[in-house]
Design a protein around this motif. Sequence first.
Motif, PDB file in Angstrom:
ATOM      1  N   MET A   1       0.612  -1.257  -0.130  1.00  0.00           N
ATOM      2  CA  MET A   1      -0.011   0.138  -0.066  1.00  0.00           C
ATOM      3  C   MET A   1       1.120   1.138  -0.127  1.00  0.00           C
ATOM      4  N   PRO A   2       0.653   2.183  -1.021  1.00  0.00           N
ATOM      5  CA  PRO A   2       1.668   3.413  -1.090  1.00  0.00           C
ATOM      6  C   PRO A   2       1.318   4.405  -0.087  1.00  0.00           C
ATOM      7  N   GLY A   3       2.480   4.886   0.416  1.00  0.00           N
ATOM      8  CA  GLY A   3       2.025   5.863   1.551  1.00  0.00           C
ATOM      9  C   GLY A   3       1.275   5.540   2.657  1.00  0.00           C
ATOM     10  N   PRO A   4       1.245   6.248   3.807  1.00  0.00           N
ATOM     11  CA  PRO A   4       0.365   5.697   4.993  1.00  0.00           C
ATOM     12  C   PRO A   4      -0.879   5.962   4.775  1.00  0.00           C
ATOM     13  N   HIS A   5      -1.686   5.189   5.614  1.00  0.00           N
ATOM     14  CA  HIS A   5      -3.301   5.497   5.649  1.00  0.00           C
ATOM     15  C   HIS A   5      -3.575   6.750   6.546  1.00  0.00           C
ATOM     16  N   VAL A   6      -4.055   7.461   5.791  1.00  0.00           N
ATOM     17  CA  VAL A   6      -4.367   8.916   6.302  1.00  0.00           C
ATOM     18  C   VAL A   6      -5.947   8.969   6.541  1.00  0.00           C
ATOM     19  N   LYS A  54      -2.150  14.503   2.882  1.00  0.00           N
ATOM     20  CA  LYS A  54      -1.450  13.275   1.970  1.00  0.00           C
ATOM     21  C   LYS A  54      -0.032  13.071   1.971  1.00  0.00           C
ATOM     22  N   GLU A  55       0.645  14.468   1.990  1.00  0.00           N
ATOM     23  CA  GLU A  55       2.059  14.326   1.655  1.00  0.00           C
ATOM     24  C   GLU A  55       2.805  14.484   3.132  1.00  0.00           C
ATOM     25  N   GLN A  56       3.945  15.226   3.139  1.00  0.00           N
ATOM     26  CA  GLN A  56       4.492  15.256   4.319  1.00  0.00           C
ATOM     27  C   GLN A  56       4.045  15.303   5.648  1.00  0.00           C
ATOM     28  N   SER A  57       2.867  15.790   5.697  1.00  0.00           N
ATOM     29  CA  SER A  57       2.154  16.119   7.014  1.00  0.00           C
ATOM     30  C   SER A  57       1.783  14.643   7.489  1.00  0.00           C
ATOM     31  N   SER A  58       1.726  13.664   6.906  1.00  0.00           N
ATOM     32  CA  SER A  58       1.146  12.308   7.097  1.00  0.00           C
ATOM     33  C   SER A  58       2.435  11.299   7.195  1.00  0.00           C
ATOM     34  N   ARG A  59       3.664  11.975   6.742  1.00  0.00           N
ATOM     35  CA  ARG A  59       4.742  11.132   6.445  1.00  0.00           C
ATOM     36  C   ARG A  59       6.198  11.231   7.268  1.00  0.00           C
ATOM     37  N   ASN A  60       5.811  12.192   8.255  1.00  0.00           N
ATOM     38  CA  ASN A  60       6.835  12.600   9.130  1.00  0.00           C
ATOM     39  C   ASN A  60       7.110  11.824  10.365  1.00  0.00           C
ATOM     40  N   TRP A  61       7.976  11.817  11.422  1.00  0.00           N
ATOM     41  CA  TRP A  61       7.934  10.968  12.454  1.00  0.00           C
ATOM     42  C   TRP A  61       6.969  11.212  13.530  1.00  0.00           C
ATOM     43  N   GLY A  62       6.215  12.251  13.406  1.00  0.00           N
ATOM     44  CA  GLY A  62       5.267  12.439  14.561  1.00  0.00           C
ATOM     45  C   GLY A  62       5.771  12.932  15.868  1.00  0.00           C
ATOM     46  N   ALA A 160       2.517  12.978  18.435  1.00  0.00           N
ATOM     47  CA  ALA A 160       1.204  13.050  17.698  1.00  0.00           C
ATOM     48  C   ALA A 160       1.001  11.803  16.635  1.00  0.00           C
ATOM     49  N   GLU A 161      -0.039  11.738  16.065  1.00  0.00           N
ATOM     50  CA  GLU A 161      -0.278  10.978  14.956  1.00  0.00           C
ATOM     51  C   GLU A 161      -0.213  11.622  13.796  1.00  0.00           C
ATOM     52  N   PRO A 162       0.661  11.751  12.813  1.00  0.00           N
ATOM     53  CA  PRO A 162       0.560  12.502  11.701  1.00  0.00           C
ATOM     54  C   PRO A 162      -0.574  11.963  10.602  1.00  0.00           C
ATOM     55  N   GLN A 163      -0.956  10.891  10.902  1.00  0.00           N
ATOM     56  CA  GLN A 163      -2.252  10.373   9.871  1.00  0.00           C
ATOM     57  C   GLN A 163      -3.472  10.974  10.408  1.00  0.00           C
ATOM     58  N   LYS A 164      -3.363  11.619  11.582  1.00  0.00           N
ATOM     59  CA  LYS A 164      -4.704  12.046  11.956  1.00  0.00           C
ATOM     60  C   LYS A 164      -4.573  13.416  12.395  1.00  0.00           C
ATOM     61  N   ALA A 165      -3.536  14.181  12.604  1.00  0.00           N
ATOM     62  CA  ALA A 165      -3.551  15.580  12.711  1.00  0.00           C
ATOM     63  C   ALA A 165      -4.131  16.541  11.934  1.00  0.00           C
ATOM     64  N   ALA A 166      -3.520  16.437  10.648  1.00  0.00           N
ATOM     65  CA  ALA A 166      -3.900  17.500   9.737  1.00  0.00           C
ATOM     66  C   ALA A 166      -5.545  17.581   9.506  1.00  0.00           C
ATOM     67  N   PRO A 167      -6.101  16.122   9.146  1.00  0.00           N
ATOM     68  CA  PRO A 167      -7.525  15.787   8.824  1.00  0.00           C
ATOM     69  C   PRO A 167      -8.224  16.222   9.890  1.00  0.00           C
TER      70      PRO A 167
END
Length: 443
Positions: A1-6, A54-62, A160-167
Motif C-alpha cells: 500500500m503506497p503511503g501511510p493510511h491517512v 496526504k504528503e509530508q504532513s502524514s509521512r513525518n516522524w510525529g 502526535a499521529e501524523p495520519q490523524k492531525a491534519a485531517p
Amino acid sequence: MPGPHVVPVHGDPDLPREVDVVVIGGGIIGASTALELAEGGLRVALCEKGGIGKEQSSRNWGWVRISRRDPREVPLMAEALRIWSGLDQRIGRDTGYRRAGILFTCATDLQYAQHEQWNRNLEGYQLDSRMLSQREFKDMFPGADMPLKGALYTAADGRAEPQKAAPAIAEAARDRGAHVLTECAVRGIETSGGAVSGVVTERGPIACKAVVLAGGAWSSLFAGNLGIDFPQLKVMNSVLRTKPLEGGPEQAIWHGDFAVRRRQDGGYTIASGHENIVDIVPKSFRYAWSFLPAFRKEWRSLSFRFGWRYFDEARIPNRWAMDEPSPFEYNRVLDPVPNRKLSDRALAAARRAFPVFAKAEIAQRWAGYIDVTPDAVPVISAIDQVPGFFMASGFSGHGFGIGPAAGRLMADLVTGRTPLVDPAAFRFNRFSDGSKIELISGF
C-alpha cells in the motif's frame, strides 16, 4: 500500500464564489492557518490539490519537539507546545497527542557539551528539559545496550499521529465555517491594481482579498509562476512502522543511527537518525549557490543521487496559463519510493540498542519529501511583491510539531493582529536583503 493510511477528509462539493482568505495546501500548516482564520470570524477556503494531509504532513516522524531546534524557532515552538496540550479538546477530535518526552543521545563528550549548550536556549521557558548522565540513562532504560555519555531529555516534548492531525484540524476548520476543497488545485492568483483579488482553481475562480501559500514541497513552483523566487529544495526521508510491540520505550529517542517513536496503535515509527537522500534535479543547479553552505555542513547526512527524478522534474513547466491544467493537477500526491536500505539499517541499529525490537515486525514502509530552505528555517511572511499574498512554507522537516503555532502566527500576519511571536526570523525577504543565511540546526 503506497503511503501511510491517512484519515480521509471528504471535500465540499460546491466552490464558494467569494471568501476573505484562500489557503493553498491542506497539510498541517495550511489546515492550522485555516482553523485560526475561521475562528477569527473570517470566511476561508482551504484548497488542496489532492487529499488533506496526504504528503509530508502524514509521512513525518510525529515528533512534537522543542529540543534541538534552531534557536530562531524556539519561541514559536514554545507556543506550539501550549497549543498542542489543549488542541484535542479545542477541536473535539483525536490527534493522538501525548506529552511523552524526547531524548537526544550523546555518544561523545563533545556531543554532550553541545546538547548541554543548546539546552540553555530554553532558559526562562519553564519547560522540563535537562541533561541525563550515562547512569541516569541506563536507569531509565535498563535493557538498553548503548555506549553513551548521556542524553538531552526534554520531558515537555511529545508526539502526535501524523495520519490523524491534519485531517482533524481541517475538519475543525470546517466546523467553524471554512470551506474544505479537496482535489481542487489552485492554478494561480488574480490581482487588481497589483494586489490579490482572487484565485483561479481547476474548478473555477474564487474572489478573495488574501492568499496564504502553504504548499510544502510545491511552494517554489507555485511562487515561480508569479515571478517570485523562493529558494527551496526537497530532501527524501524513508520511514517504516512496525506492528504493535510490547515493552519498547515510551519516550521518543534520537540516536545517530536511528530514531524511534511509539505510535498510538502500539507499534513504532522508525527511521534513520541522520541519513536522507537528495535527488539531483534542475533546481539543484539553480539553487546550488544558496544551499552550498548548508550542504557543506550536512554532507555526512545527505546522499546525493541522479536518476529519473531529474527528468520527471525537468518535464514540469515553470510557467503556465490559468486557463490550462497546472502541474499540480498531474501529480496529486508526492509518493516517493522508500529506500529500504536506510530503514533496514535503522531498524537493525534499534534492535542492537533495544533487544525488544528483535521481535518487531515491519507493517509498512513509506517515504516523503521534506521541503527545505537554505537555513532550514521556514518562511512565515507576507510577500511584499504582491500585496495580500502570504507564504508559510519551507519548514525543513520541523513543520509537524510547530504547525499549530505556525498557523496562528500566519493568521496574525494576515489579519494584522499582534503577532504571536516576533516574525522577523521567518521573513521571506531575508533571502534577498543581504542577510546572512546560516544553517544552525540542520534538516
